[in-house]
Design an enzyme around this catalytic site. Structure first.
Site, short mmCIF file in Angstrom:
data_model
loop_
_atom_site.label_atom_id
_atom_site.label_comp_id
_atom_site.label_asym_id
_atom_site.label_seq_id
_atom_site.Cartn_x
_atom_site.Cartn_y
_atom_site.Cartn_z
N SER A 128 33.55 25.89 -8.28
CA SER A 128 34.97 26.35 -7.57
C SER A 128 34.12 27.45 -7.32
O SER A 128 34.76 28.29 -6.19
CB SER A 128 35.58 26.26 -9.00
OG SER A 128 35.72 24.89 -9.13
N ALA A 152 37.48 22.21 -10.22
CA ALA A 152 37.92 21.98 -11.93
C ALA A 152 36.96 22.58 -12.51
O ALA A 152 36.05 22.77 -12.59
CB ALA A 152 38.07 20.74 -12.37
N THR A 158 32.24 31.03 -23.53
CA THR A 158 31.67 31.88 -23.37
C THR A 158 32.97 32.53 -21.97
O THR A 158 33.74 31.52 -22.05
CB THR A 158 30.53 31.92 -22.30
OG1 THR A 158 30.67 30.77 -21.72
CG2 THR A 158 29.40 31.35 -23.65
N HIS A 160 32.64 32.49 -19.43
CA HIS A 160 32.39 32.56 -17.78
C HIS A 160 33.47 31.36 -17.21
O HIS A 160 33.13 32.01 -15.78
CB HIS A 160 30.98 30.57 -17.90
CG HIS A 160 30.41 30.55 -16.88
ND1 HIS A 160 30.05 31.54 -15.40
CD2 HIS A 160 30.61 29.64 -15.84
CE1 HIS A 160 29.76 30.44 -14.59
NE2 HIS A 160 30.22 29.15 -14.64
N ARG A 199 45.78 15.65 -15.28
CA ARG A 199 46.30 16.42 -13.91
C ARG A 199 45.80 15.86 -12.74
O ARG A 199 45.68 16.47 -11.32
CB ARG A 199 45.63 18.00 -13.51
CG ARG A 199 46.66 18.64 -15.06
CD ARG A 199 46.70 19.70 -15.54
NE ARG A 199 47.63 20.34 -16.60
CZ ARG A 199 48.12 20.35 -17.68
NH1 ARG A 199 47.67 18.91 -17.75
NH2 ARG A 199 49.32 20.53 -18.29
#
Length: 228
Positions: A128, A152, A158, A160, A199
């Site tokens: 992404s 996604a 963390t 990130h 989703r």
């Protein structure tokens, strides 16, 4: 309705339960009526007594003139007029257990609304984070009427997740603004894999399909109404 050039005055009597004053008249003056476009008209409204001064125990005279349009044009994109529209789908391979069903849902939605397969290009990127650069490049190419972004990002232990999700979102917005082409945000940002799968064709539906419909409507709006 008053004749053109005349002013119609309306009056109402609100009750104000304060010492010494129980009622006061508020007048609303509707100024000259002007003919507008599309057989409409505009009226000028001037509230004359609108504010009560509790310290002075009286109504303050206050004028605030504004114009109300009675015939504003309503513009919206169509999801049925898809002939000649071209779309790019930029999708992330990372978490492809989620992104592949999202892309499939998007392609099915395009087919359902009569977008031809030869008018759709699907471009895969590693993740992404890489979506915005590719989106901006293809949006500026002049080949597409809208770009659909699919990815996604799933929260981990963390920070990130925050870096990738925020970068993807802000980058896609920037690509849309810089190119003048609708770039549709179809990147899932979920707390866990279960939310993502729900989703991507699960119990919450397919967000890829929903994003494709948004892409069609925005492409139509620009193509038929706003222009470039």
């Amino acid at each position: 309705m008053a004749a053109a050039g005349a002013a119609a005055v309306f009056s109402c009597m609100p009750t104000m339960p304060t010492t010494g004053i129980t009622t006061s008249s508020t007048r609303l003056a509707v100024g000259p009526i002007f003919k507008g476009t599309n057989n409409g008209c505009k009226i000028q409204v001037t509230p004359l007594c609108t504010d009560f001064d509790g310290n002075a125990n009286h109504w303050r005279r206050k004028s605030n003139t504004f114009t109300v349009s009675a015939a504003a044009r309503q513009l919206t994109g169509s999801i049925t007029k898809t002939e000649g529209l071209h779309f790019a789908v930029v999708a992330a391979r990372f978490n492809d257990i989620v992104t592949k069903p999202l892309v499939e849902g998007a392609l099915e939605a395009f087919r359902r609304y009569s977008v031809q397969e030869e008018d759709i290009d699907v471009i895969w990127v590693p993740g992404s984070f890489e979506i915005p650069l590719v989106v901006q490049t293809v949006a500026k190419s002049g080949k597409y009427h809208a770009v659909l972004c699919i990815g996604a990002v799933i929260r981990g232990d963390t920070t990130h997740y925050d870096a990738v999700a925020n970068s993807a979102a802000s980058g896609i917005v920037s690509a849309s603004l810089n190119s003048g082409i609708p770039c549709i945000f179809g990147v899932l940002t979920c707390d866990n894999m279960e939310q993502a799968l729900d989703r991507a064709g699960g119990k919450v539906g397919n967000k890829g399909a929903e994003a494709a419909v948004t892409a069609i409507e925005m492409a139509s709006l620009f193509q038929h109404h706003i222009g470039r």
